[in-house]
Design a protein around this motif. Structure first.
Motif, mmCIF file in Angstrom:
data_model
loop_
_atom_site.group_PDB
_atom_site.id
_atom_site.type_symbol
_atom_site.label_atom_id
_atom_site.label_comp_id
_atom_site.label_asym_id
_atom_site.label_seq_id
_atom_site.Cartn_x
_atom_site.Cartn_y
_atom_site.Cartn_z
ATOM 1 N N MET A 1 0.845 -1.253 -0.164
ATOM 2 C CA MET A 1 0.031 -0.141 0.019
ATOM 3 C C MET A 1 0.735 1.201 0.064
ATOM 4 S SD MET A 1 -2.596 1.471 2.978
ATOM 5 C CE MET A 1 -1.236 1.912 3.910
ATOM 6 N N MET A 2 1.867 1.368 1.003
ATOM 7 C CA MET A 2 2.542 2.516 1.109
ATOM 8 C C MET A 2 3.399 2.679 -0.317
ATOM 9 S SD MET A 2 2.027 4.026 3.738
ATOM 10 C CE MET A 2 3.564 5.346 3.484
ATOM 11 N N LEU A 3 4.032 1.681 -0.945
ATOM 12 C CA LEU A 3 4.764 1.788 -2.085
ATOM 13 C C LEU A 3 4.025 2.443 -3.318
ATOM 14 C CD1 LEU A 3 7.281 -1.072 -2.252
ATOM 15 C CD2 LEU A 3 7.837 1.297 -1.550
ATOM 16 N N THR A 4 2.510 2.032 -3.221
ATOM 17 C CA THR A 4 1.593 2.466 -4.165
ATOM 18 C C THR A 4 1.413 3.839 -4.129
ATOM 19 O OG1 THR A 4 0.512 0.173 -4.128
ATOM 20 C CG2 THR A 4 -0.637 2.221 -5.147
ATOM 21 N N ILE A 5 1.128 4.349 -2.837
ATOM 22 C CA ILE A 5 0.786 5.851 -2.508
ATOM 23 C C ILE A 5 2.295 6.567 -2.946
ATOM 24 C CG2 ILE A 5 0.642 7.370 -0.676
ATOM 25 C CD1 ILE A 5 -0.850 5.250 0.934
ATOM 26 N N VAL A 6 3.615 6.081 -2.550
ATOM 27 C CA VAL A 6 4.685 6.812 -2.992
ATOM 28 C C VAL A 6 4.813 6.968 -4.459
ATOM 29 C CG1 VAL A 6 7.153 6.616 -2.784
ATOM 30 C CG2 VAL A 6 5.704 6.172 -0.837
ATOM 31 N N TYR A 7 4.827 6.049 -5.199
ATOM 32 C CA TYR A 7 4.861 6.054 -6.518
ATOM 33 C C TYR A 7 3.828 6.909 -7.086
ATOM 34 C CZ TYR A 7 7.706 1.711 -6.161
ATOM 35 O OH TYR A 7 8.928 0.939 -5.639
#
Length: 277
Positions: free
Chosen positions: A263-269
């Motif tokens: 989830m966090m990597l999706t938000i960051v990207y």
């Protein structure tokens, strides 16, 4: 169930998906599929992931409709905690404005978590039920009934999730920067000179494609290794009683963590893609 196979056969059986394909215009399963390749469908992965997704939608929608401003039920309180947790992470990480990001992050976190939690079900229980159904309802040998019930141990599913994120990365990049701005970002960064355009393209395209690749492989690798260890523990006979529980307790931390990381990597990207500069 482990005693019916050699150790190698037992492990291979548990790591094989229920595969459906078309051979000469007729539906075939597993071994009959041969080299069907792209045209083979992992029906167990599809079925379990869809069912878990529907459960997530049903429970959260039902809770939203019955939500009260008074004393909430325990499940409503749990749902509110999850939503606030996701919203806080979106607010602190995503610096653009979009009504899609928070619901997307919530969906990814809960859905991936539910799929990961299937890893806590004892490895022989659901495959044994599937074998019994195949034997009694369809006259199949239970040894020929394959079923993997942890969708995130299937590379096809993790790549499908990552591909969805990748499409959104491209969409937000073009939406915020325009096609020209996105093309310039790929060709004129990090070296802002026309002579370095080939070098920049290589560097930026590698970075761009590495994002969904890392998302898919990280989730798959962690869950596949976890499932494999559970299967190896199951081959130890009665000793597994003393090993399964500690490993399962450890996974009460690992499984939510993997959903959180995805989830966090999706938000960051998506936050990086939304930066208009």
């Amino acid at each position: 169930m482990a005693s019916e196979y050699t150790t190698t056969e037992y492990i291979q059986h548990h790591l094989t998906n229920a595969t459906m394909c078309s051979v000469d215009g007729e539906i075939a399963f597993n071994k009959a599929c041969g080299d069907a390749g792209f045209w083979a469908v992992h029906v167990d992965t599809l079925a379990v992931s869809i069912v878990l997704g529907l459960i997530f939608l049903f429970l959260f929608r039902r809770t939203a409709k019955k939500a009260t401003t008074g004393v909430p039920s325990k499940f409503q309180a749990f749902v509110e905690i999850v939503i606030e947790f996701v919203q806080d992470n979106v607010t602190s990480t995503y610096h653009g404005k979009s009504a899609l990001i928070a619901p997307l992050a919530l969906t990814i976190f809960v859905w991936v978590l539910l799929m990961n939690l299937m890893d806590l079900v004892p490895v022989d229980v659901l495959p044994a039920i599937a074998g019994l159904v195949g034997e009694t309802a369809y006259g199949m040998d239970s040894h020929d009934v394959y079923a993997k019930f942890v969708p995130t141990t299937d590379l096809n599913l993790t790549f499908a999730l990552a591909l969805g994120v990748f499409v959104l990365i491209i969409y937000y990049s073009i939406k915020m920067k325009g096609i020209g701005g996105f093309a310039k970002e790929l060709s004129m960064s990090p070296f802002n000179h026309w002579a370095f355009i080939p070098v920049n393209l290589v560097l930026e395209l590698v970075t761009l494609f590495a994002r969904p690749l890392s998302l898919a492989l990280r989730l798959f690798g962690n869950l596949y290794a976890s499932e494999l260890i559970f299967i190896l523990i199951a081959t130890l006979g009665y000793v597994q009683v003393f090993l399964h529980f500690p490993w399962a307790v450890f996974h009460l931390l690992v499984l939510p963590l993997q959903a959180f990381i995805f989830m966090m990597l999706t938000i960051v990207y998506l936050s990086l893609a939304s930066e208009d500069h």
